[in-house]
Design a protein around this motif. Structure first.
Motif, short mmCIF file in Angstrom:
data_model
loop_
_atom_site.label_atom_id
_atom_site.label_comp_id
_atom_site.label_asym_id
_atom_site.label_seq_id
_atom_site.Cartn_x
_atom_site.Cartn_y
_atom_site.Cartn_z
N SER A 291 0.84 -1.21 0.00
CA SER A 291 0.00 0.00 0.00
C SER A 291 0.86 1.25 0.00
CB SER A 291 -0.93 -0.01 1.22
OG SER A 291 -1.76 -1.15 1.22
N ILE A 292 1.88 1.27 0.87
CA ILE A 292 2.77 2.43 0.93
C ILE A 292 3.52 2.60 -0.40
CG2 ILE A 292 4.79 3.39 2.09
CD1 ILE A 292 3.88 1.90 4.62
N ARG A 293 3.98 1.48 -0.95
CA ARG A 293 4.77 1.54 -2.19
C ARG A 293 3.91 2.02 -3.37
NH1 ARG A 293 5.49 -2.77 -5.38
NH2 ARG A 293 4.98 -4.18 -3.65
N LEU A 294 2.73 1.45 -3.54
CA LEU A 294 1.88 1.85 -4.67
C LEU A 294 1.39 3.29 -4.51
CD1 LEU A 294 -0.25 -1.36 -5.35
CD2 LEU A 294 1.89 -0.64 -6.39
N ALA A 295 1.05 3.68 -3.28
CA ALA A 295 0.63 5.06 -3.06
C ALA A 295 1.80 6.01 -3.31
CB ALA A 295 0.11 5.23 -1.63
N GLY A 296 3.01 5.59 -2.95
CA GLY A 296 4.18 6.42 -3.20
C GLY A 296 4.46 6.59 -4.68
N TRP A 297 4.40 5.48 -5.44
CA TRP A 297 4.60 5.57 -6.89
C TRP A 297 3.52 6.42 -7.54
CZ3 TRP A 297 8.73 5.06 -9.53
CH2 TRP A 297 9.72 4.15 -9.17
N THR A 298 2.29 6.27 -7.07
CA THR A 298 1.20 7.09 -7.61
C THR A 298 1.48 8.57 -7.39
OG1 THR A 298 -0.42 5.33 -7.20
CG2 THR A 298 -1.27 7.57 -7.43
N THR A 299 1.94 8.91 -6.19
CA THR A 299 2.22 10.31 -5.87
C THR A 299 3.37 10.85 -6.72
OG1 THR A 299 1.50 9.88 -3.60
CG2 THR A 299 2.75 11.89 -3.99
N VAL A 300 4.43 10.06 -6.87
CA VAL A 300 5.58 10.50 -7.67
C VAL A 300 5.19 10.71 -9.12
CG1 VAL A 300 7.83 9.79 -8.56
CG2 VAL A 300 7.30 9.48 -6.14
N LEU A 301 4.45 9.76 -9.69
CA LEU A 301 4.05 9.89 -11.09
C LEU A 301 3.10 11.08 -11.29
CD1 LEU A 301 3.53 6.14 -12.06
CD2 LEU A 301 5.37 7.66 -12.78
N CYS A 302 2.18 11.26 -10.35
CA CYS A 302 1.28 12.42 -10.44
C CYS A 302 2.09 13.72 -10.40
CB CYS A 302 0.27 12.40 -9.30
SG CYS A 302 -1.09 11.24 -9.52
N LEU A 303 3.11 13.77 -9.55
CA LEU A 303 3.94 14.97 -9.45
C LEU A 303 4.70 15.23 -10.74
CD1 LEU A 303 5.18 17.29 -7.85
CD2 LEU A 303 6.86 15.66 -6.95
N LEU A 304 5.30 14.17 -11.30
CA LEU A 304 6.09 14.33 -12.53
C LEU A 304 5.22 14.78 -13.71
CD1 LEU A 304 8.44 11.20 -12.31
CD2 LEU A 304 9.00 13.60 -11.81
N GLY B 287 -6.71 -0.81 2.13
CA GLY B 287 -8.12 -0.47 2.08
C GLY B 287 -8.97 -1.66 1.67
N SER B 288 -8.49 -2.45 0.70
CA SER B 288 -9.21 -3.65 0.28
C SER B 288 -9.25 -4.68 1.40
CB SER B 288 -8.54 -4.26 -0.96
OG SER B 288 -8.44 -3.31 -1.99
N LEU B 289 -8.15 -4.79 2.14
CA LEU B 289 -8.09 -5.76 3.24
C LEU B 289 -9.07 -5.38 4.35
CD1 LEU B 289 -6.73 -8.26 4.42
CD2 LEU B 289 -4.96 -6.78 5.36
N ILE B 290 -9.18 -4.09 4.64
CA ILE B 290 -10.14 -3.64 5.66
C ILE B 290 -11.55 -3.97 5.22
CG2 ILE B 290 -11.11 -1.58 6.76
CD1 ILE B 290 -8.30 -0.34 6.60
N GLN B 291 -11.87 -3.67 3.97
CA GLN B 291 -13.21 -3.98 3.45
C GLN B 291 -13.49 -5.47 3.52
OE1 GLN B 291 -13.95 -5.57 0.34
NE2 GLN B 291 -16.13 -5.10 0.22
N GLU B 292 -12.49 -6.29 3.23
CA GLU B 292 -12.66 -7.75 3.26
C GLU B 292 -12.91 -8.24 4.67
OE1 GLU B 292 -9.32 -10.79 2.91
OE2 GLU B 292 -10.18 -10.83 0.90
N TRP C 258 -14.57 -8.01 12.63
CA TRP C 258 -14.58 -6.57 12.86
C TRP C 258 -13.38 -6.08 13.67
CZ3 TRP C 258 -20.32 -4.79 14.00
CH2 TRP C 258 -21.11 -5.15 12.91
N PRO C 259 -12.98 -6.76 14.74
CA PRO C 259 -11.82 -6.26 15.50
C PRO C 259 -10.55 -6.17 14.66
CG PRO C 259 -13.07 -7.80 16.83
CD PRO C 259 -13.64 -7.88 15.44
N LEU C 260 -10.26 -7.18 13.84
CA LEU C 260 -9.07 -7.13 13.00
C LEU C 260 -9.21 -6.04 11.95
CD1 LEU C 260 -6.33 -8.20 12.23
CD2 LEU C 260 -7.45 -9.95 10.83
N GLY C 261 -10.41 -5.89 11.37
CA GLY C 261 -10.65 -4.81 10.42
C GLY C 261 -10.46 -3.45 11.07
N ALA C 262 -10.90 -3.31 12.33
CA ALA C 262 -10.73 -2.05 13.04
C ALA C 262 -9.26 -1.79 13.33
CB ALA C 262 -11.53 -2.08 14.34
N ALA C 263 -8.50 -2.83 13.68
CA ALA C 263 -7.06 -2.66 13.91
C ALA C 263 -6.35 -2.24 12.63
CB ALA C 263 -6.46 -3.96 14.45
N LEU C 264 -6.75 -2.81 11.52
CA LEU C 264 -6.19 -2.40 10.23
C LEU C 264 -6.56 -0.96 9.91
CD1 LEU C 264 -6.94 -5.67 8.23
CD2 LEU C 264 -4.67 -4.70 8.56
N ALA C 265 -7.81 -0.58 10.22
CA ALA C 265 -8.23 0.80 9.97
C ALA C 265 -7.43 1.78 10.81
CB ALA C 265 -9.73 0.94 10.26
#
Length: 280
Positions: free
Chosen positions: A67-80, A236-241, A249-256
């Motif tokens: 998640s961090i890696r894909l969000a980071g690449w998305t941010t870098v590409l959007c900036l460029l 985000g997909s893991l939380i939804q799952e 719910w407790p594990l989803g809340a911990a992920l959130a």
């Protein structure tokens, strides 16, 4: 009758809104994250830290890192992409800027589900892109583009690019052209003018754009679900799952709460004034 302080009248509605729609829900989620999951969903009411300990499992750590890696690449590409676009837009005559802003922000008006389904059609093996590649002789067989991390990044960039362009445009449009001319007259080349004059003047828009892209990309779940599949699942997909499929719910809340911590870290970093010192 005692007069209500003016500061309370100004800050009160905003504080009430944040308390009701942000603080209280966050405390509820935090409370659920410390409860034991029930065998058929819900909770048993017992207190435990096991939900947070479970996040140390390699599978969950991999998803958080992805998640961090894909969000980071998305941010870098959007900036460029966004910086030259915003710069060009800011230098256009005033009468032409409004039309181009409308064109550039039009994708943001479309429903996210529609945009992702459009990419599903374009990127599938029988889609227009693969058909063109084979017709042009670039590939001999269909290329697997869907259900990859590249497809997720492409969808996220398409979704959040306008949120990088607009703050940069606002910041760049305010730069006095005489400062750039003076820097050139003093012998500065293109890179020096950019680094010493343009970038420091636009750092507020830059930080706003980075925040507006990184934060929602980090918590995105629809685009990874549709374009990435199980092999490119994000937090985000893991939380939804966990909430709607596994009913843990407790594990989803911990992920959130973990996702909230990552977002808070991103916001804290974006508010730092230190990086601007590098441009002096």
């Amino acid at each position: 009758m005692k007069r209500i302080p003016e500061s309370w009248l100004i800050l009160g509605p905003g504080a009430l809104y944040l308390g009701v729609f942000f603080l209280i829900p966050m405390l509820i989620v935090a409370g659920y994250s410390l409860l034991e999951p029930g065998p058929y969903g819900g909770t048993t009411g017992g207190f435990t830290w096991d939900n947070y300990r479970a996040l140390a499992q390699p599978d969950y750590l991999l998803i958080v890192w992805r998640s961090i890696r894909l969000a980071g690449w998305t941010t870098v590409l959007c900036l460029l992409i966004a910086y030259p676009v915003a710069w060009t837009l800011s230098r256009l005559p005033a009468g032409h800027q409004a039309g181009w802003i409308f064109v550039l922000t039009l994708p943001a008006w479309l429903n996210l589900l529609i945009k992702n389904y459009a990419w599903l059609i374009l990127l599938r093996k029988e889609g227009p892109l693969n058909t063109w590649l084979q017709a042009a002789g670039i590939t001999q067989a269909p290329v697997e583009m869907l259900f990859t991390e590249g497809a997720v990044i492409l969808g996220l960039v398409h979704t959040y690019l306008p949120f990088m362009i607009l703050p940069l445009y606002v910041a760049l449009e305010r730069i006095d052209g005489r400062l750039i001319e003076a820097a050139r007259d003093l012998g500065g080349n293109g890179w020096q003018v950019f680094w010493r004059v343009i970038l420091p003047q636009s750092h507020a828009g830059l930080r706003a754009g980075l925040t507006l892209v990184m934060v929602p990309a980090l918590g995105s779940f629809l685009t990874p679900d549709l374009l990435g599949g199980a092999g490119a699942m994000m937090i985000g997909s893991l939380i939804q799952e966990q909430f709607f499929v596994a009913r843990n719910w407790p594990l989803g809340a911990a992920l959130a709460m973990t996702c909230m911590a990552l977002i808070a870290g991103t916001l804290r970093f974006s508010r730092r004034d230190g990086p601007s010192d590098l441009w002096q």
